[in-house]
Design a protein around this motif. Sequence first.
Motif, PDB file in Angstrom:
ATOM      1  N   SER A  55       0.825  -1.217   0.000  1.00  0.00           N
ATOM      2  CA  SER A  55       0.000   0.000   0.000  1.00  0.00           C
ATOM      3  C   SER A  55       0.855   1.262   0.000  1.00  0.00           C
ATOM      4  CB  SER A  55      -0.957   0.001   1.198  1.00  0.00           C
ATOM      5  OG  SER A  55      -0.232   0.007   2.416  1.00  0.00           O
ATOM      6  N   SER A  56       2.091   1.172   0.489  1.00  0.00           N
ATOM      7  CA  SER A  56       2.995   2.328   0.479  1.00  0.00           C
ATOM      8  C   SER A  56       3.468   2.653  -0.936  1.00  0.00           C
ATOM      9  CB  SER A  56       4.224   2.050   1.356  1.00  0.00           C
ATOM     10  OG  SER A  56       5.088   1.106   0.731  1.00  0.00           O
ATOM     11  N   GLY A  57       3.321   1.687  -1.845  1.00  0.00           N
ATOM     12  CA  GLY A  57       3.783   1.891  -3.212  1.00  0.00           C
ATOM     13  C   GLY A  57       5.235   1.536  -3.417  1.00  0.00           C
ATOM     14  N   GLN A  58       5.934   1.154  -2.352  1.00  0.00           N
ATOM     15  CA  GLN A  58       7.347   0.821  -2.491  1.00  0.00           C
ATOM     16  C   GLN A  58       7.536  -0.553  -3.134  1.00  0.00           C
ATOM     17  OE1 GLN A  58       9.684   0.961   1.093  1.00  0.00           O
ATOM     18  NE2 GLN A  58      11.610   0.961  -0.027  1.00  0.00           N
ATOM     19  N   VAL A  59       6.601  -1.453  -2.893  1.00  0.00           N
ATOM     20  CA  VAL A  59       6.658  -2.794  -3.481  1.00  0.00           C
ATOM     21  C   VAL A  59       5.443  -2.975  -4.386  1.00  0.00           C
ATOM     22  CG1 VAL A  59       6.615  -5.274  -3.005  1.00  0.00           C
ATOM     23  CG2 VAL A  59       7.944  -3.744  -1.536  1.00  0.00           C
ATOM     24  N   VAL A  60       5.697  -3.322  -5.633  1.00  0.00           N
ATOM     25  CA  VAL A  60       4.625  -3.564  -6.598  1.00  0.00           C
ATOM     26  C   VAL A  60       4.757  -5.005  -7.091  1.00  0.00           C
ATOM     27  CG1 VAL A  60       3.608  -2.851  -8.780  1.00  0.00           C
ATOM     28  CG2 VAL A  60       4.699  -1.149  -7.318  1.00  0.00           C
ATOM     29  N   VAL A  61       3.676  -5.775  -6.986  1.00  0.00           N
ATOM     30  CA  VAL A  61       3.706  -7.166  -7.446  1.00  0.00           C
ATOM     31  C   VAL A  61       2.930  -7.265  -8.749  1.00  0.00           C
ATOM     32  CG1 VAL A  61       3.187  -9.567  -6.886  1.00  0.00           C
ATOM     33  CG2 VAL A  61       3.874  -7.996  -5.069  1.00  0.00           C
ATOM     34  N   ARG A  62       3.613  -7.678  -9.807  1.00  0.00           N
ATOM     35  CA  ARG A  62       3.021  -7.735 -11.138  1.00  0.00           C
ATOM     36  C   ARG A  62       3.339  -9.078 -11.789  1.00  0.00           C
ATOM     37  NH1 ARG A  62       0.479  -3.682 -10.052  1.00  0.00           N
ATOM     38  NH2 ARG A  62       0.743  -1.589 -10.890  1.00  0.00           N
ATOM     39  N   GLY A  63       2.454  -9.480 -12.683  1.00  0.00           N
ATOM     40  CA  GLY A  63       2.752 -10.598 -13.558  1.00  0.00           C
ATOM     41  C   GLY A  63       3.454 -10.083 -14.805  1.00  0.00           C
ATOM     42  N   VAL A  64       4.601 -10.648 -15.126  1.00  0.00           N
ATOM     43  CA  VAL A  64       5.335 -10.276 -16.339  1.00  0.00           C
ATOM     44  C   VAL A  64       5.254 -11.442 -17.316  1.00  0.00           C
ATOM     45  CG1 VAL A  64       7.576  -9.639 -17.304  1.00  0.00           C
ATOM     46  CG2 VAL A  64       6.863  -8.718 -15.091  1.00  0.00           C
ATOM     47  N   VAL A  65       4.735 -11.165 -18.510  1.00  0.00           N
ATOM     48  CA  VAL A  65       4.457 -12.199 -19.498  1.00  0.00           C
ATOM     49  C   VAL A  65       5.675 -12.399 -20.398  1.00  0.00           C
ATOM     50  CG1 VAL A  65       2.901 -12.884 -21.376  1.00  0.00           C
ATOM     51  CG2 VAL A  65       2.013 -11.605 -19.404  1.00  0.00           C
ATOM     52  N   GLN A 174      -1.135  -8.955 -14.668  1.00  0.00           N
ATOM     53  CA  GLN A 174      -0.333  -7.769 -14.957  1.00  0.00           C
ATOM     54  C   GLN A 174      -0.779  -6.594 -14.088  1.00  0.00           C
ATOM     55  OE1 GLN A 174      -0.692  -7.052 -19.173  1.00  0.00           O
ATOM     56  NE2 GLN A 174       1.114  -8.259 -19.670  1.00  0.00           N
ATOM     57  N   ASP A 175      -2.081  -6.486 -13.870  1.00  0.00           N
ATOM     58  CA  ASP A 175      -2.621  -5.397 -13.055  1.00  0.00           C
ATOM     59  C   ASP A 175      -2.321  -5.591 -11.576  1.00  0.00           C
ATOM     60  OD1 ASP A 175      -3.647  -4.167 -15.297  1.00  0.00           O
ATOM     61  OD2 ASP A 175      -5.634  -5.075 -15.087  1.00  0.00           O
ATOM     62  N   ASP A 176      -2.466  -6.831 -11.104  1.00  0.00           N
ATOM     63  CA  ASP A 176      -2.260  -7.121  -9.683  1.00  0.00           C
ATOM     64  C   ASP A 176      -1.806  -8.569  -9.543  1.00  0.00           C
ATOM     65  OD1 ASP A 176      -2.272  -7.504  -6.970  1.00  0.00           O
ATOM     66  OD2 ASP A 176      -4.406  -7.140  -6.677  1.00  0.00           O
ATOM     67  N   GLY A 177      -0.514  -8.734  -9.329  1.00  0.00           N
ATOM     68  CA  GLY A 177       0.047 -10.084  -9.247  1.00  0.00           C
ATOM     69  C   GLY A 177      -0.411 -10.867  -8.038  1.00  0.00           C
ATOM     70  N   ARG A 178      -0.923 -10.178  -7.009  1.00  0.00           N
ATOM     71  CA  ARG A 178      -1.388 -10.868  -5.804  1.00  0.00           C
ATOM     72  C   ARG A 178      -2.912 -10.934  -5.722  1.00  0.00           C
ATOM     73  NH1 ARG A 178       1.863 -12.584  -2.070  1.00  0.00           N
ATOM     74  NH2 ARG A 178       0.370 -12.418  -0.351  1.00  0.00           N
ATOM     75  N   ALA A 179      -3.598 -10.687  -6.831  1.00  0.00           N
ATOM     76  CA  ALA A 179      -5.062 -10.816  -6.838  1.00  0.00           C
ATOM     77  C   ALA A 179      -5.452 -12.219  -6.373  1.00  0.00           C
ATOM     78  CB  ALA A 179      -5.600 -10.550  -8.239  1.00  0.00           C
ATOM     79  N   SER A 180      -6.483 -12.306  -5.539  1.00  0.00           N
ATOM     80  CA  SER A 180      -6.909 -13.608  -5.027  1.00  0.00           C
ATOM     81  C   SER A 180      -7.491 -14.453  -6.157  1.00  0.00           C
ATOM     82  CB  SER A 180      -7.968 -13.417  -3.936  1.00  0.00           C
ATOM     83  OG  SER A 180      -9.179 -12.956  -4.514  1.00  0.00           O
ATOM     84  N   ALA A 212       7.764  -9.382  -7.114  1.00  0.00           N
ATOM     85  CA  ALA A 212       7.764  -8.010  -6.624  1.00  0.00           C
ATOM     86  C   ALA A 212       8.850  -7.200  -7.316  1.00  0.00           C
ATOM     87  CB  ALA A 212       7.988  -7.999  -5.118  1.00  0.00           C
ATOM     88  N   VAL A 213       8.512  -5.972  -7.631  1.00  0.00           N
ATOM     89  CA  VAL A 213       9.494  -4.988  -8.078  1.00  0.00           C
ATOM     90  C   VAL A 213       9.565  -3.933  -6.990  1.00  0.00           C
ATOM     91  CG1 VAL A 213      10.079  -3.264  -9.817  1.00  0.00           C
ATOM     92  CG2 VAL A 213       9.021  -5.423 -10.509  1.00  0.00           C
ATOM     93  N   VAL A 214      10.769  -3.656  -6.513  1.00  0.00           N
ATOM     94  CA  VAL A 214      10.965  -2.715  -5.415  1.00  0.00           C
ATOM     95  C   VAL A 214      11.338  -1.355  -5.981  1.00  0.00           C
ATOM     96  CG1 VAL A 214      12.150  -2.288  -3.235  1.00  0.00           C
ATOM     97  CG2 VAL A 214      11.810  -4.636  -4.033  1.00  0.00           C
ATOM     98  N   ARG A 215      10.606  -0.344  -5.560  1.00  0.00           N
ATOM     99  CA  ARG A 215      10.894   1.019  -5.994  1.00  0.00           C
ATOM    100  C   ARG A 215      11.753   1.687  -4.928  1.00  0.00           C
ATOM    101  NH1 ARG A 215       4.830   2.426  -8.302  1.00  0.00           N
ATOM    102  NH2 ARG A 215       5.094   1.335 -10.284  1.00  0.00           N
ATOM    103  N   HIS A 216      13.049   1.714  -5.190  1.00  0.00           N
ATOM    104  CA  HIS A 216      13.990   2.256  -4.206  1.00  0.00           C
ATOM    105  C   HIS A 216      14.067   3.766  -4.320  1.00  0.00           C
ATOM    106  CE1 HIS A 216      15.472  -1.666  -2.995  1.00  0.00           C
ATOM    107  NE2 HIS A 216      15.360  -2.010  -4.252  1.00  0.00           N
ATOM    108  N   SER A 217      14.312   4.411  -3.202  1.00  0.00           N
ATOM    109  CA  SER A 217      14.453   5.863  -3.211  1.00  0.00           C
ATOM    110  C   SER A 217      15.292   6.282  -2.020  1.00  0.00           C
ATOM    111  CB  SER A 217      13.092   6.546  -3.151  1.00  0.00           C
ATOM    112  OG  SER A 217      12.457   6.244  -1.932  1.00  0.00           O
ATOM    113  N   GLY A 218      15.832   7.496  -2.122  1.00  0.00           N
ATOM    114  CA  GLY A 218      16.586   8.054  -1.008  1.00  0.00           C
ATOM    115  C   GLY A 218      17.807   7.226  -0.684  1.00  0.00           C
ATOM    116  N   GLN A 219      18.072   7.027   0.636  1.00  0.00           N
ATOM    117  CA  GLN A 219      19.320   6.396   1.036  1.00  0.00           C
ATOM    118  C   GLN A 219      19.329   4.890   0.792  1.00  0.00           C
ATOM    119  OE1 GLN A 219      18.371   7.623   5.193  1.00  0.00           O
ATOM    120  NE2 GLN A 219      19.423   5.759   5.749  1.00  0.00           N
ATOM    121  N   ASP A 220      18.174   4.288   0.488  1.00  0.00           N
ATOM    122  CA  ASP A 220      18.160   2.849   0.230  1.00  0.00           C
ATOM    123  C   ASP A 220      18.212   2.543  -1.261  1.00  0.00           C
ATOM    124  OD1 ASP A 220      15.533   3.694  -0.352  1.00  0.00           O
ATOM    125  OD2 ASP A 220      14.747   1.690   0.033  1.00  0.00           O
TER     126      ASP A 220
END
Length: 307
Positions: A55-65, A174-180, A212-220
Motif C-alpha cells: 500500500s505504500s507503493g514501495q513494493v509492486v507485485v506484477r505478472g510479467v508475461v 499484470q494489473d495485480d500479481g497478488r489478486a486472489s 515483486a518490483v521494489v521502488r527504491h528511493s533516497g538512502q536505500d
Amino acid sequence: MHHVSTKKGGKILDDVDGAIIGLLEHDGRLTHLDIAAAVGLSRSAAATRVHRLISSGQVVVRGVVHPAVLGRGALAHVSVAVAGPAVPIARELAGRGDVAFLSLTSGPYGVVAEIRGGSMTEIDRAIGEVRALDGVAGVDTLGYVEVVRDVIGPVGEVGVAVDDVDRRLLRALQDDGRASYVDLAAAVGLSPAGARRRVVRLVENNVVRVGAVVRHSGQDRQSALGLGIRLTGPHDAVVAALRAMPAVIFVARVLGRYDLLVTVRAFSSAQLVEIVDVVRQFDGVGAVDSWVHLDVVKENYASGLPA
C-alpha cells in the motif's frame, strides 16, 4: 535478500521487511502463511507487513508475461551514442511501444535500450528508426541468443499454448500479481479452483512470472551496473557461476561485441567493485566492460498483450 534499515513514508523498514521483499521478489503469490513461516511471524503479522509494503507503493507485485507470448520473441540490446544531450533522445525512445527498458548510462553510450519485436526484421526496422533520430551519433546492437536469468520476467521456452481465458488471466495478473483466486475467477468466468489451476500452469510453463518490483528511493537506492563480457571459451561454466550470484539480476547470451550481457545491483560502489572483481576471476572470462545505469527512464514489460 534485502537487509534495509531506512525510513520510507514515515515507516521504518527493518530486516524482516527486507526478508519479506526478498520472498516476494522470488514468488509474488506466496501466501501470508508461507511468508509467516519463512520469516518467523504470525500469519496476521505477516499479512499486516505485506499490506503495508504494497500500500505504500514501495513494493509492486506484477505478472510479467514472456515476450514470445506477446508476439515479441526477438530481443536486442541497443546502445546509443549521442551527439548532444541524451535526455531528449531517451524521452523519444521511451515513447516507443517496442522499447521495454531504457536507461541513461555512463560510458561511451548515453542511452541503452531493450527493443522487442516479432522478428529480427522488425528489430532491424526499429534500429533504423533509432539511427535516424536527431542527435543520435551511432547505434551498437547486441542480438539476444538466450536469456538465462531474469529476476523480473520468465525465462526459457514457453511450454503451452495460450487461449483467450489465459490471456484474460494474464491481463489481470499484470494489473495485480497478488489478486486472489476468487477475484481472478470472477474476472475470467472460472471457479476459483479453475483459476488456480490455470495460473499454476501458466507459471510452470514459463508463460508468466509473478514477482515483486521494489521502488527504491533516497538512502536505500540501489545502484545497477551493466556488464559486457567477452569469453575465452564455452559459456556454460561462466553462466552457471553468474546465475549463482545473488547480486546478478539479469544474464543473456548475445551476439555482437560481447558474448554475455549482465546486470548486477548493489547498495554501494564498493559492493559493485567487489562483484565485478569476482566476475573477472571466473575461468573463461576475458574482457569485461561496464556502465552505470544512472537513471532508468522506462521499465515496462506489461505492454503488448494481444486482445
